[in-house]
Design a protein around this motif. Sequence first.
Motif, PDB file in Angstrom:
ATOM      1  N   ILE A 127       0.818  -1.208   0.000  1.00 47.37           N
ATOM      2  CA  ILE A 127       0.000   0.000   0.000  1.00 47.37           C
ATOM      3  C   ILE A 127       0.855   1.264   0.000  1.00 47.37           C
ATOM      4  O   ILE A 127       1.972   1.271   0.491  1.00 47.37           O
ATOM      5  CB  ILE A 127      -0.986   0.036   1.187  1.00 47.37           C
ATOM      6  CG1 ILE A 127      -0.265   0.146   2.526  1.00 47.37           C
ATOM      7  CG2 ILE A 127      -1.910  -1.144   1.162  1.00 47.37           C
ATOM      8  CD1 ILE A 127      -1.183   0.391   3.688  1.00 47.37           C
ATOM      9  N   ASP A 128       0.264   2.306  -0.544  1.00 48.50           N
ATOM     10  CA  ASP A 128       0.826   3.650  -0.474  1.00 48.50           C
ATOM     11  C   ASP A 128       0.255   4.249   0.813  1.00 48.50           C
ATOM     12  O   ASP A 128      -0.898   4.702   0.842  1.00 48.50           O
ATOM     13  CB  ASP A 128       0.403   4.441  -1.714  1.00 48.50           C
ATOM     14  CG  ASP A 128       0.883   5.880  -1.711  1.00 48.50           C
ATOM     15  OD1 ASP A 128       1.232   6.407  -0.629  1.00 48.50           O
ATOM     16  OD2 ASP A 128       0.875   6.489  -2.790  1.00 48.50           O
ATOM     17  N   ILE A 129       1.031   4.184   1.890  1.00 48.63           N
ATOM     18  CA  ILE A 129       0.536   4.610   3.205  1.00 48.63           C
ATOM     19  C   ILE A 129       0.108   6.066   3.198  1.00 48.63           C
ATOM     20  O   ILE A 129      -0.922   6.424   3.775  1.00 48.63           O
ATOM     21  CB  ILE A 129       1.573   4.319   4.306  1.00 48.63           C
ATOM     22  CG1 ILE A 129       1.736   2.802   4.462  1.00 48.63           C
ATOM     23  CG2 ILE A 129       1.164   4.953   5.635  1.00 48.63           C
ATOM     24  CD1 ILE A 129       2.811   2.383   5.452  1.00 48.63           C
ATOM     25  N   ALA A 130       0.856   6.925   2.541  1.00 50.93           N
ATOM     26  CA  ALA A 130       0.497   8.346   2.500  1.00 50.93           C
ATOM     27  C   ALA A 130      -0.861   8.536   1.833  1.00 50.93           C
ATOM     28  O   ALA A 130      -1.704   9.287   2.336  1.00 50.93           O
ATOM     29  CB  ALA A 130       1.573   9.143   1.767  1.00 50.93           C
ATOM     30  N   ALA A 131      -1.105   7.861   0.716  1.00 51.63           N
ATOM     31  CA  ALA A 131      -2.393   7.982   0.019  1.00 51.63           C
ATOM     32  C   ALA A 131      -3.520   7.404   0.872  1.00 51.63           C
ATOM     33  O   ALA A 131      -4.610   7.981   0.957  1.00 51.63           O
ATOM     34  CB  ALA A 131      -2.331   7.280  -1.333  1.00 51.63           C
TER      35      ALA A 131
END
Length: 134
Positions: free
Chosen positions: A116-120
């Motif tokens: 996953i893209d944690i920031a997104a």
Amino acid sequence: MAISENLSRARAPLSGRRVLVVEDEYFLADDIGRALRSCGADVAGPVGELEDALRILHDGSVVDGAVLDVNLRDEMVFPIAQELRARHLPFVFTTGYDKVSIAPEFQDVLLWEKPIDIAAMIRGLGGLIGSRQM
């Protein structure tokens, strides 16, 4: 993990909010928890089992939103999602599977596939939580 400047946009909606993290992959759970805390959130958990997540939901403390791994050691997280939805609390899913694995009643929930893209993901959750009144 270095926290991206992109997370700064999620700061305001998560400041002072308590986010339940249900994730059975230790390092990912730790990364998500650290990223949420860097955005001002108080993290409940992380927990990797349904029973522990239910205990947090029933302990009388406030939860403002959640990050839910769809599959926890071969158990689906949908009982937690149903309880959150009944309480009108926002949540997002993370999964190593595709959208087909999501129960039909939750097809509208934001989903991040692993890795996953944690920031997104935090921006998405922050938008959901930020739209709610404190």
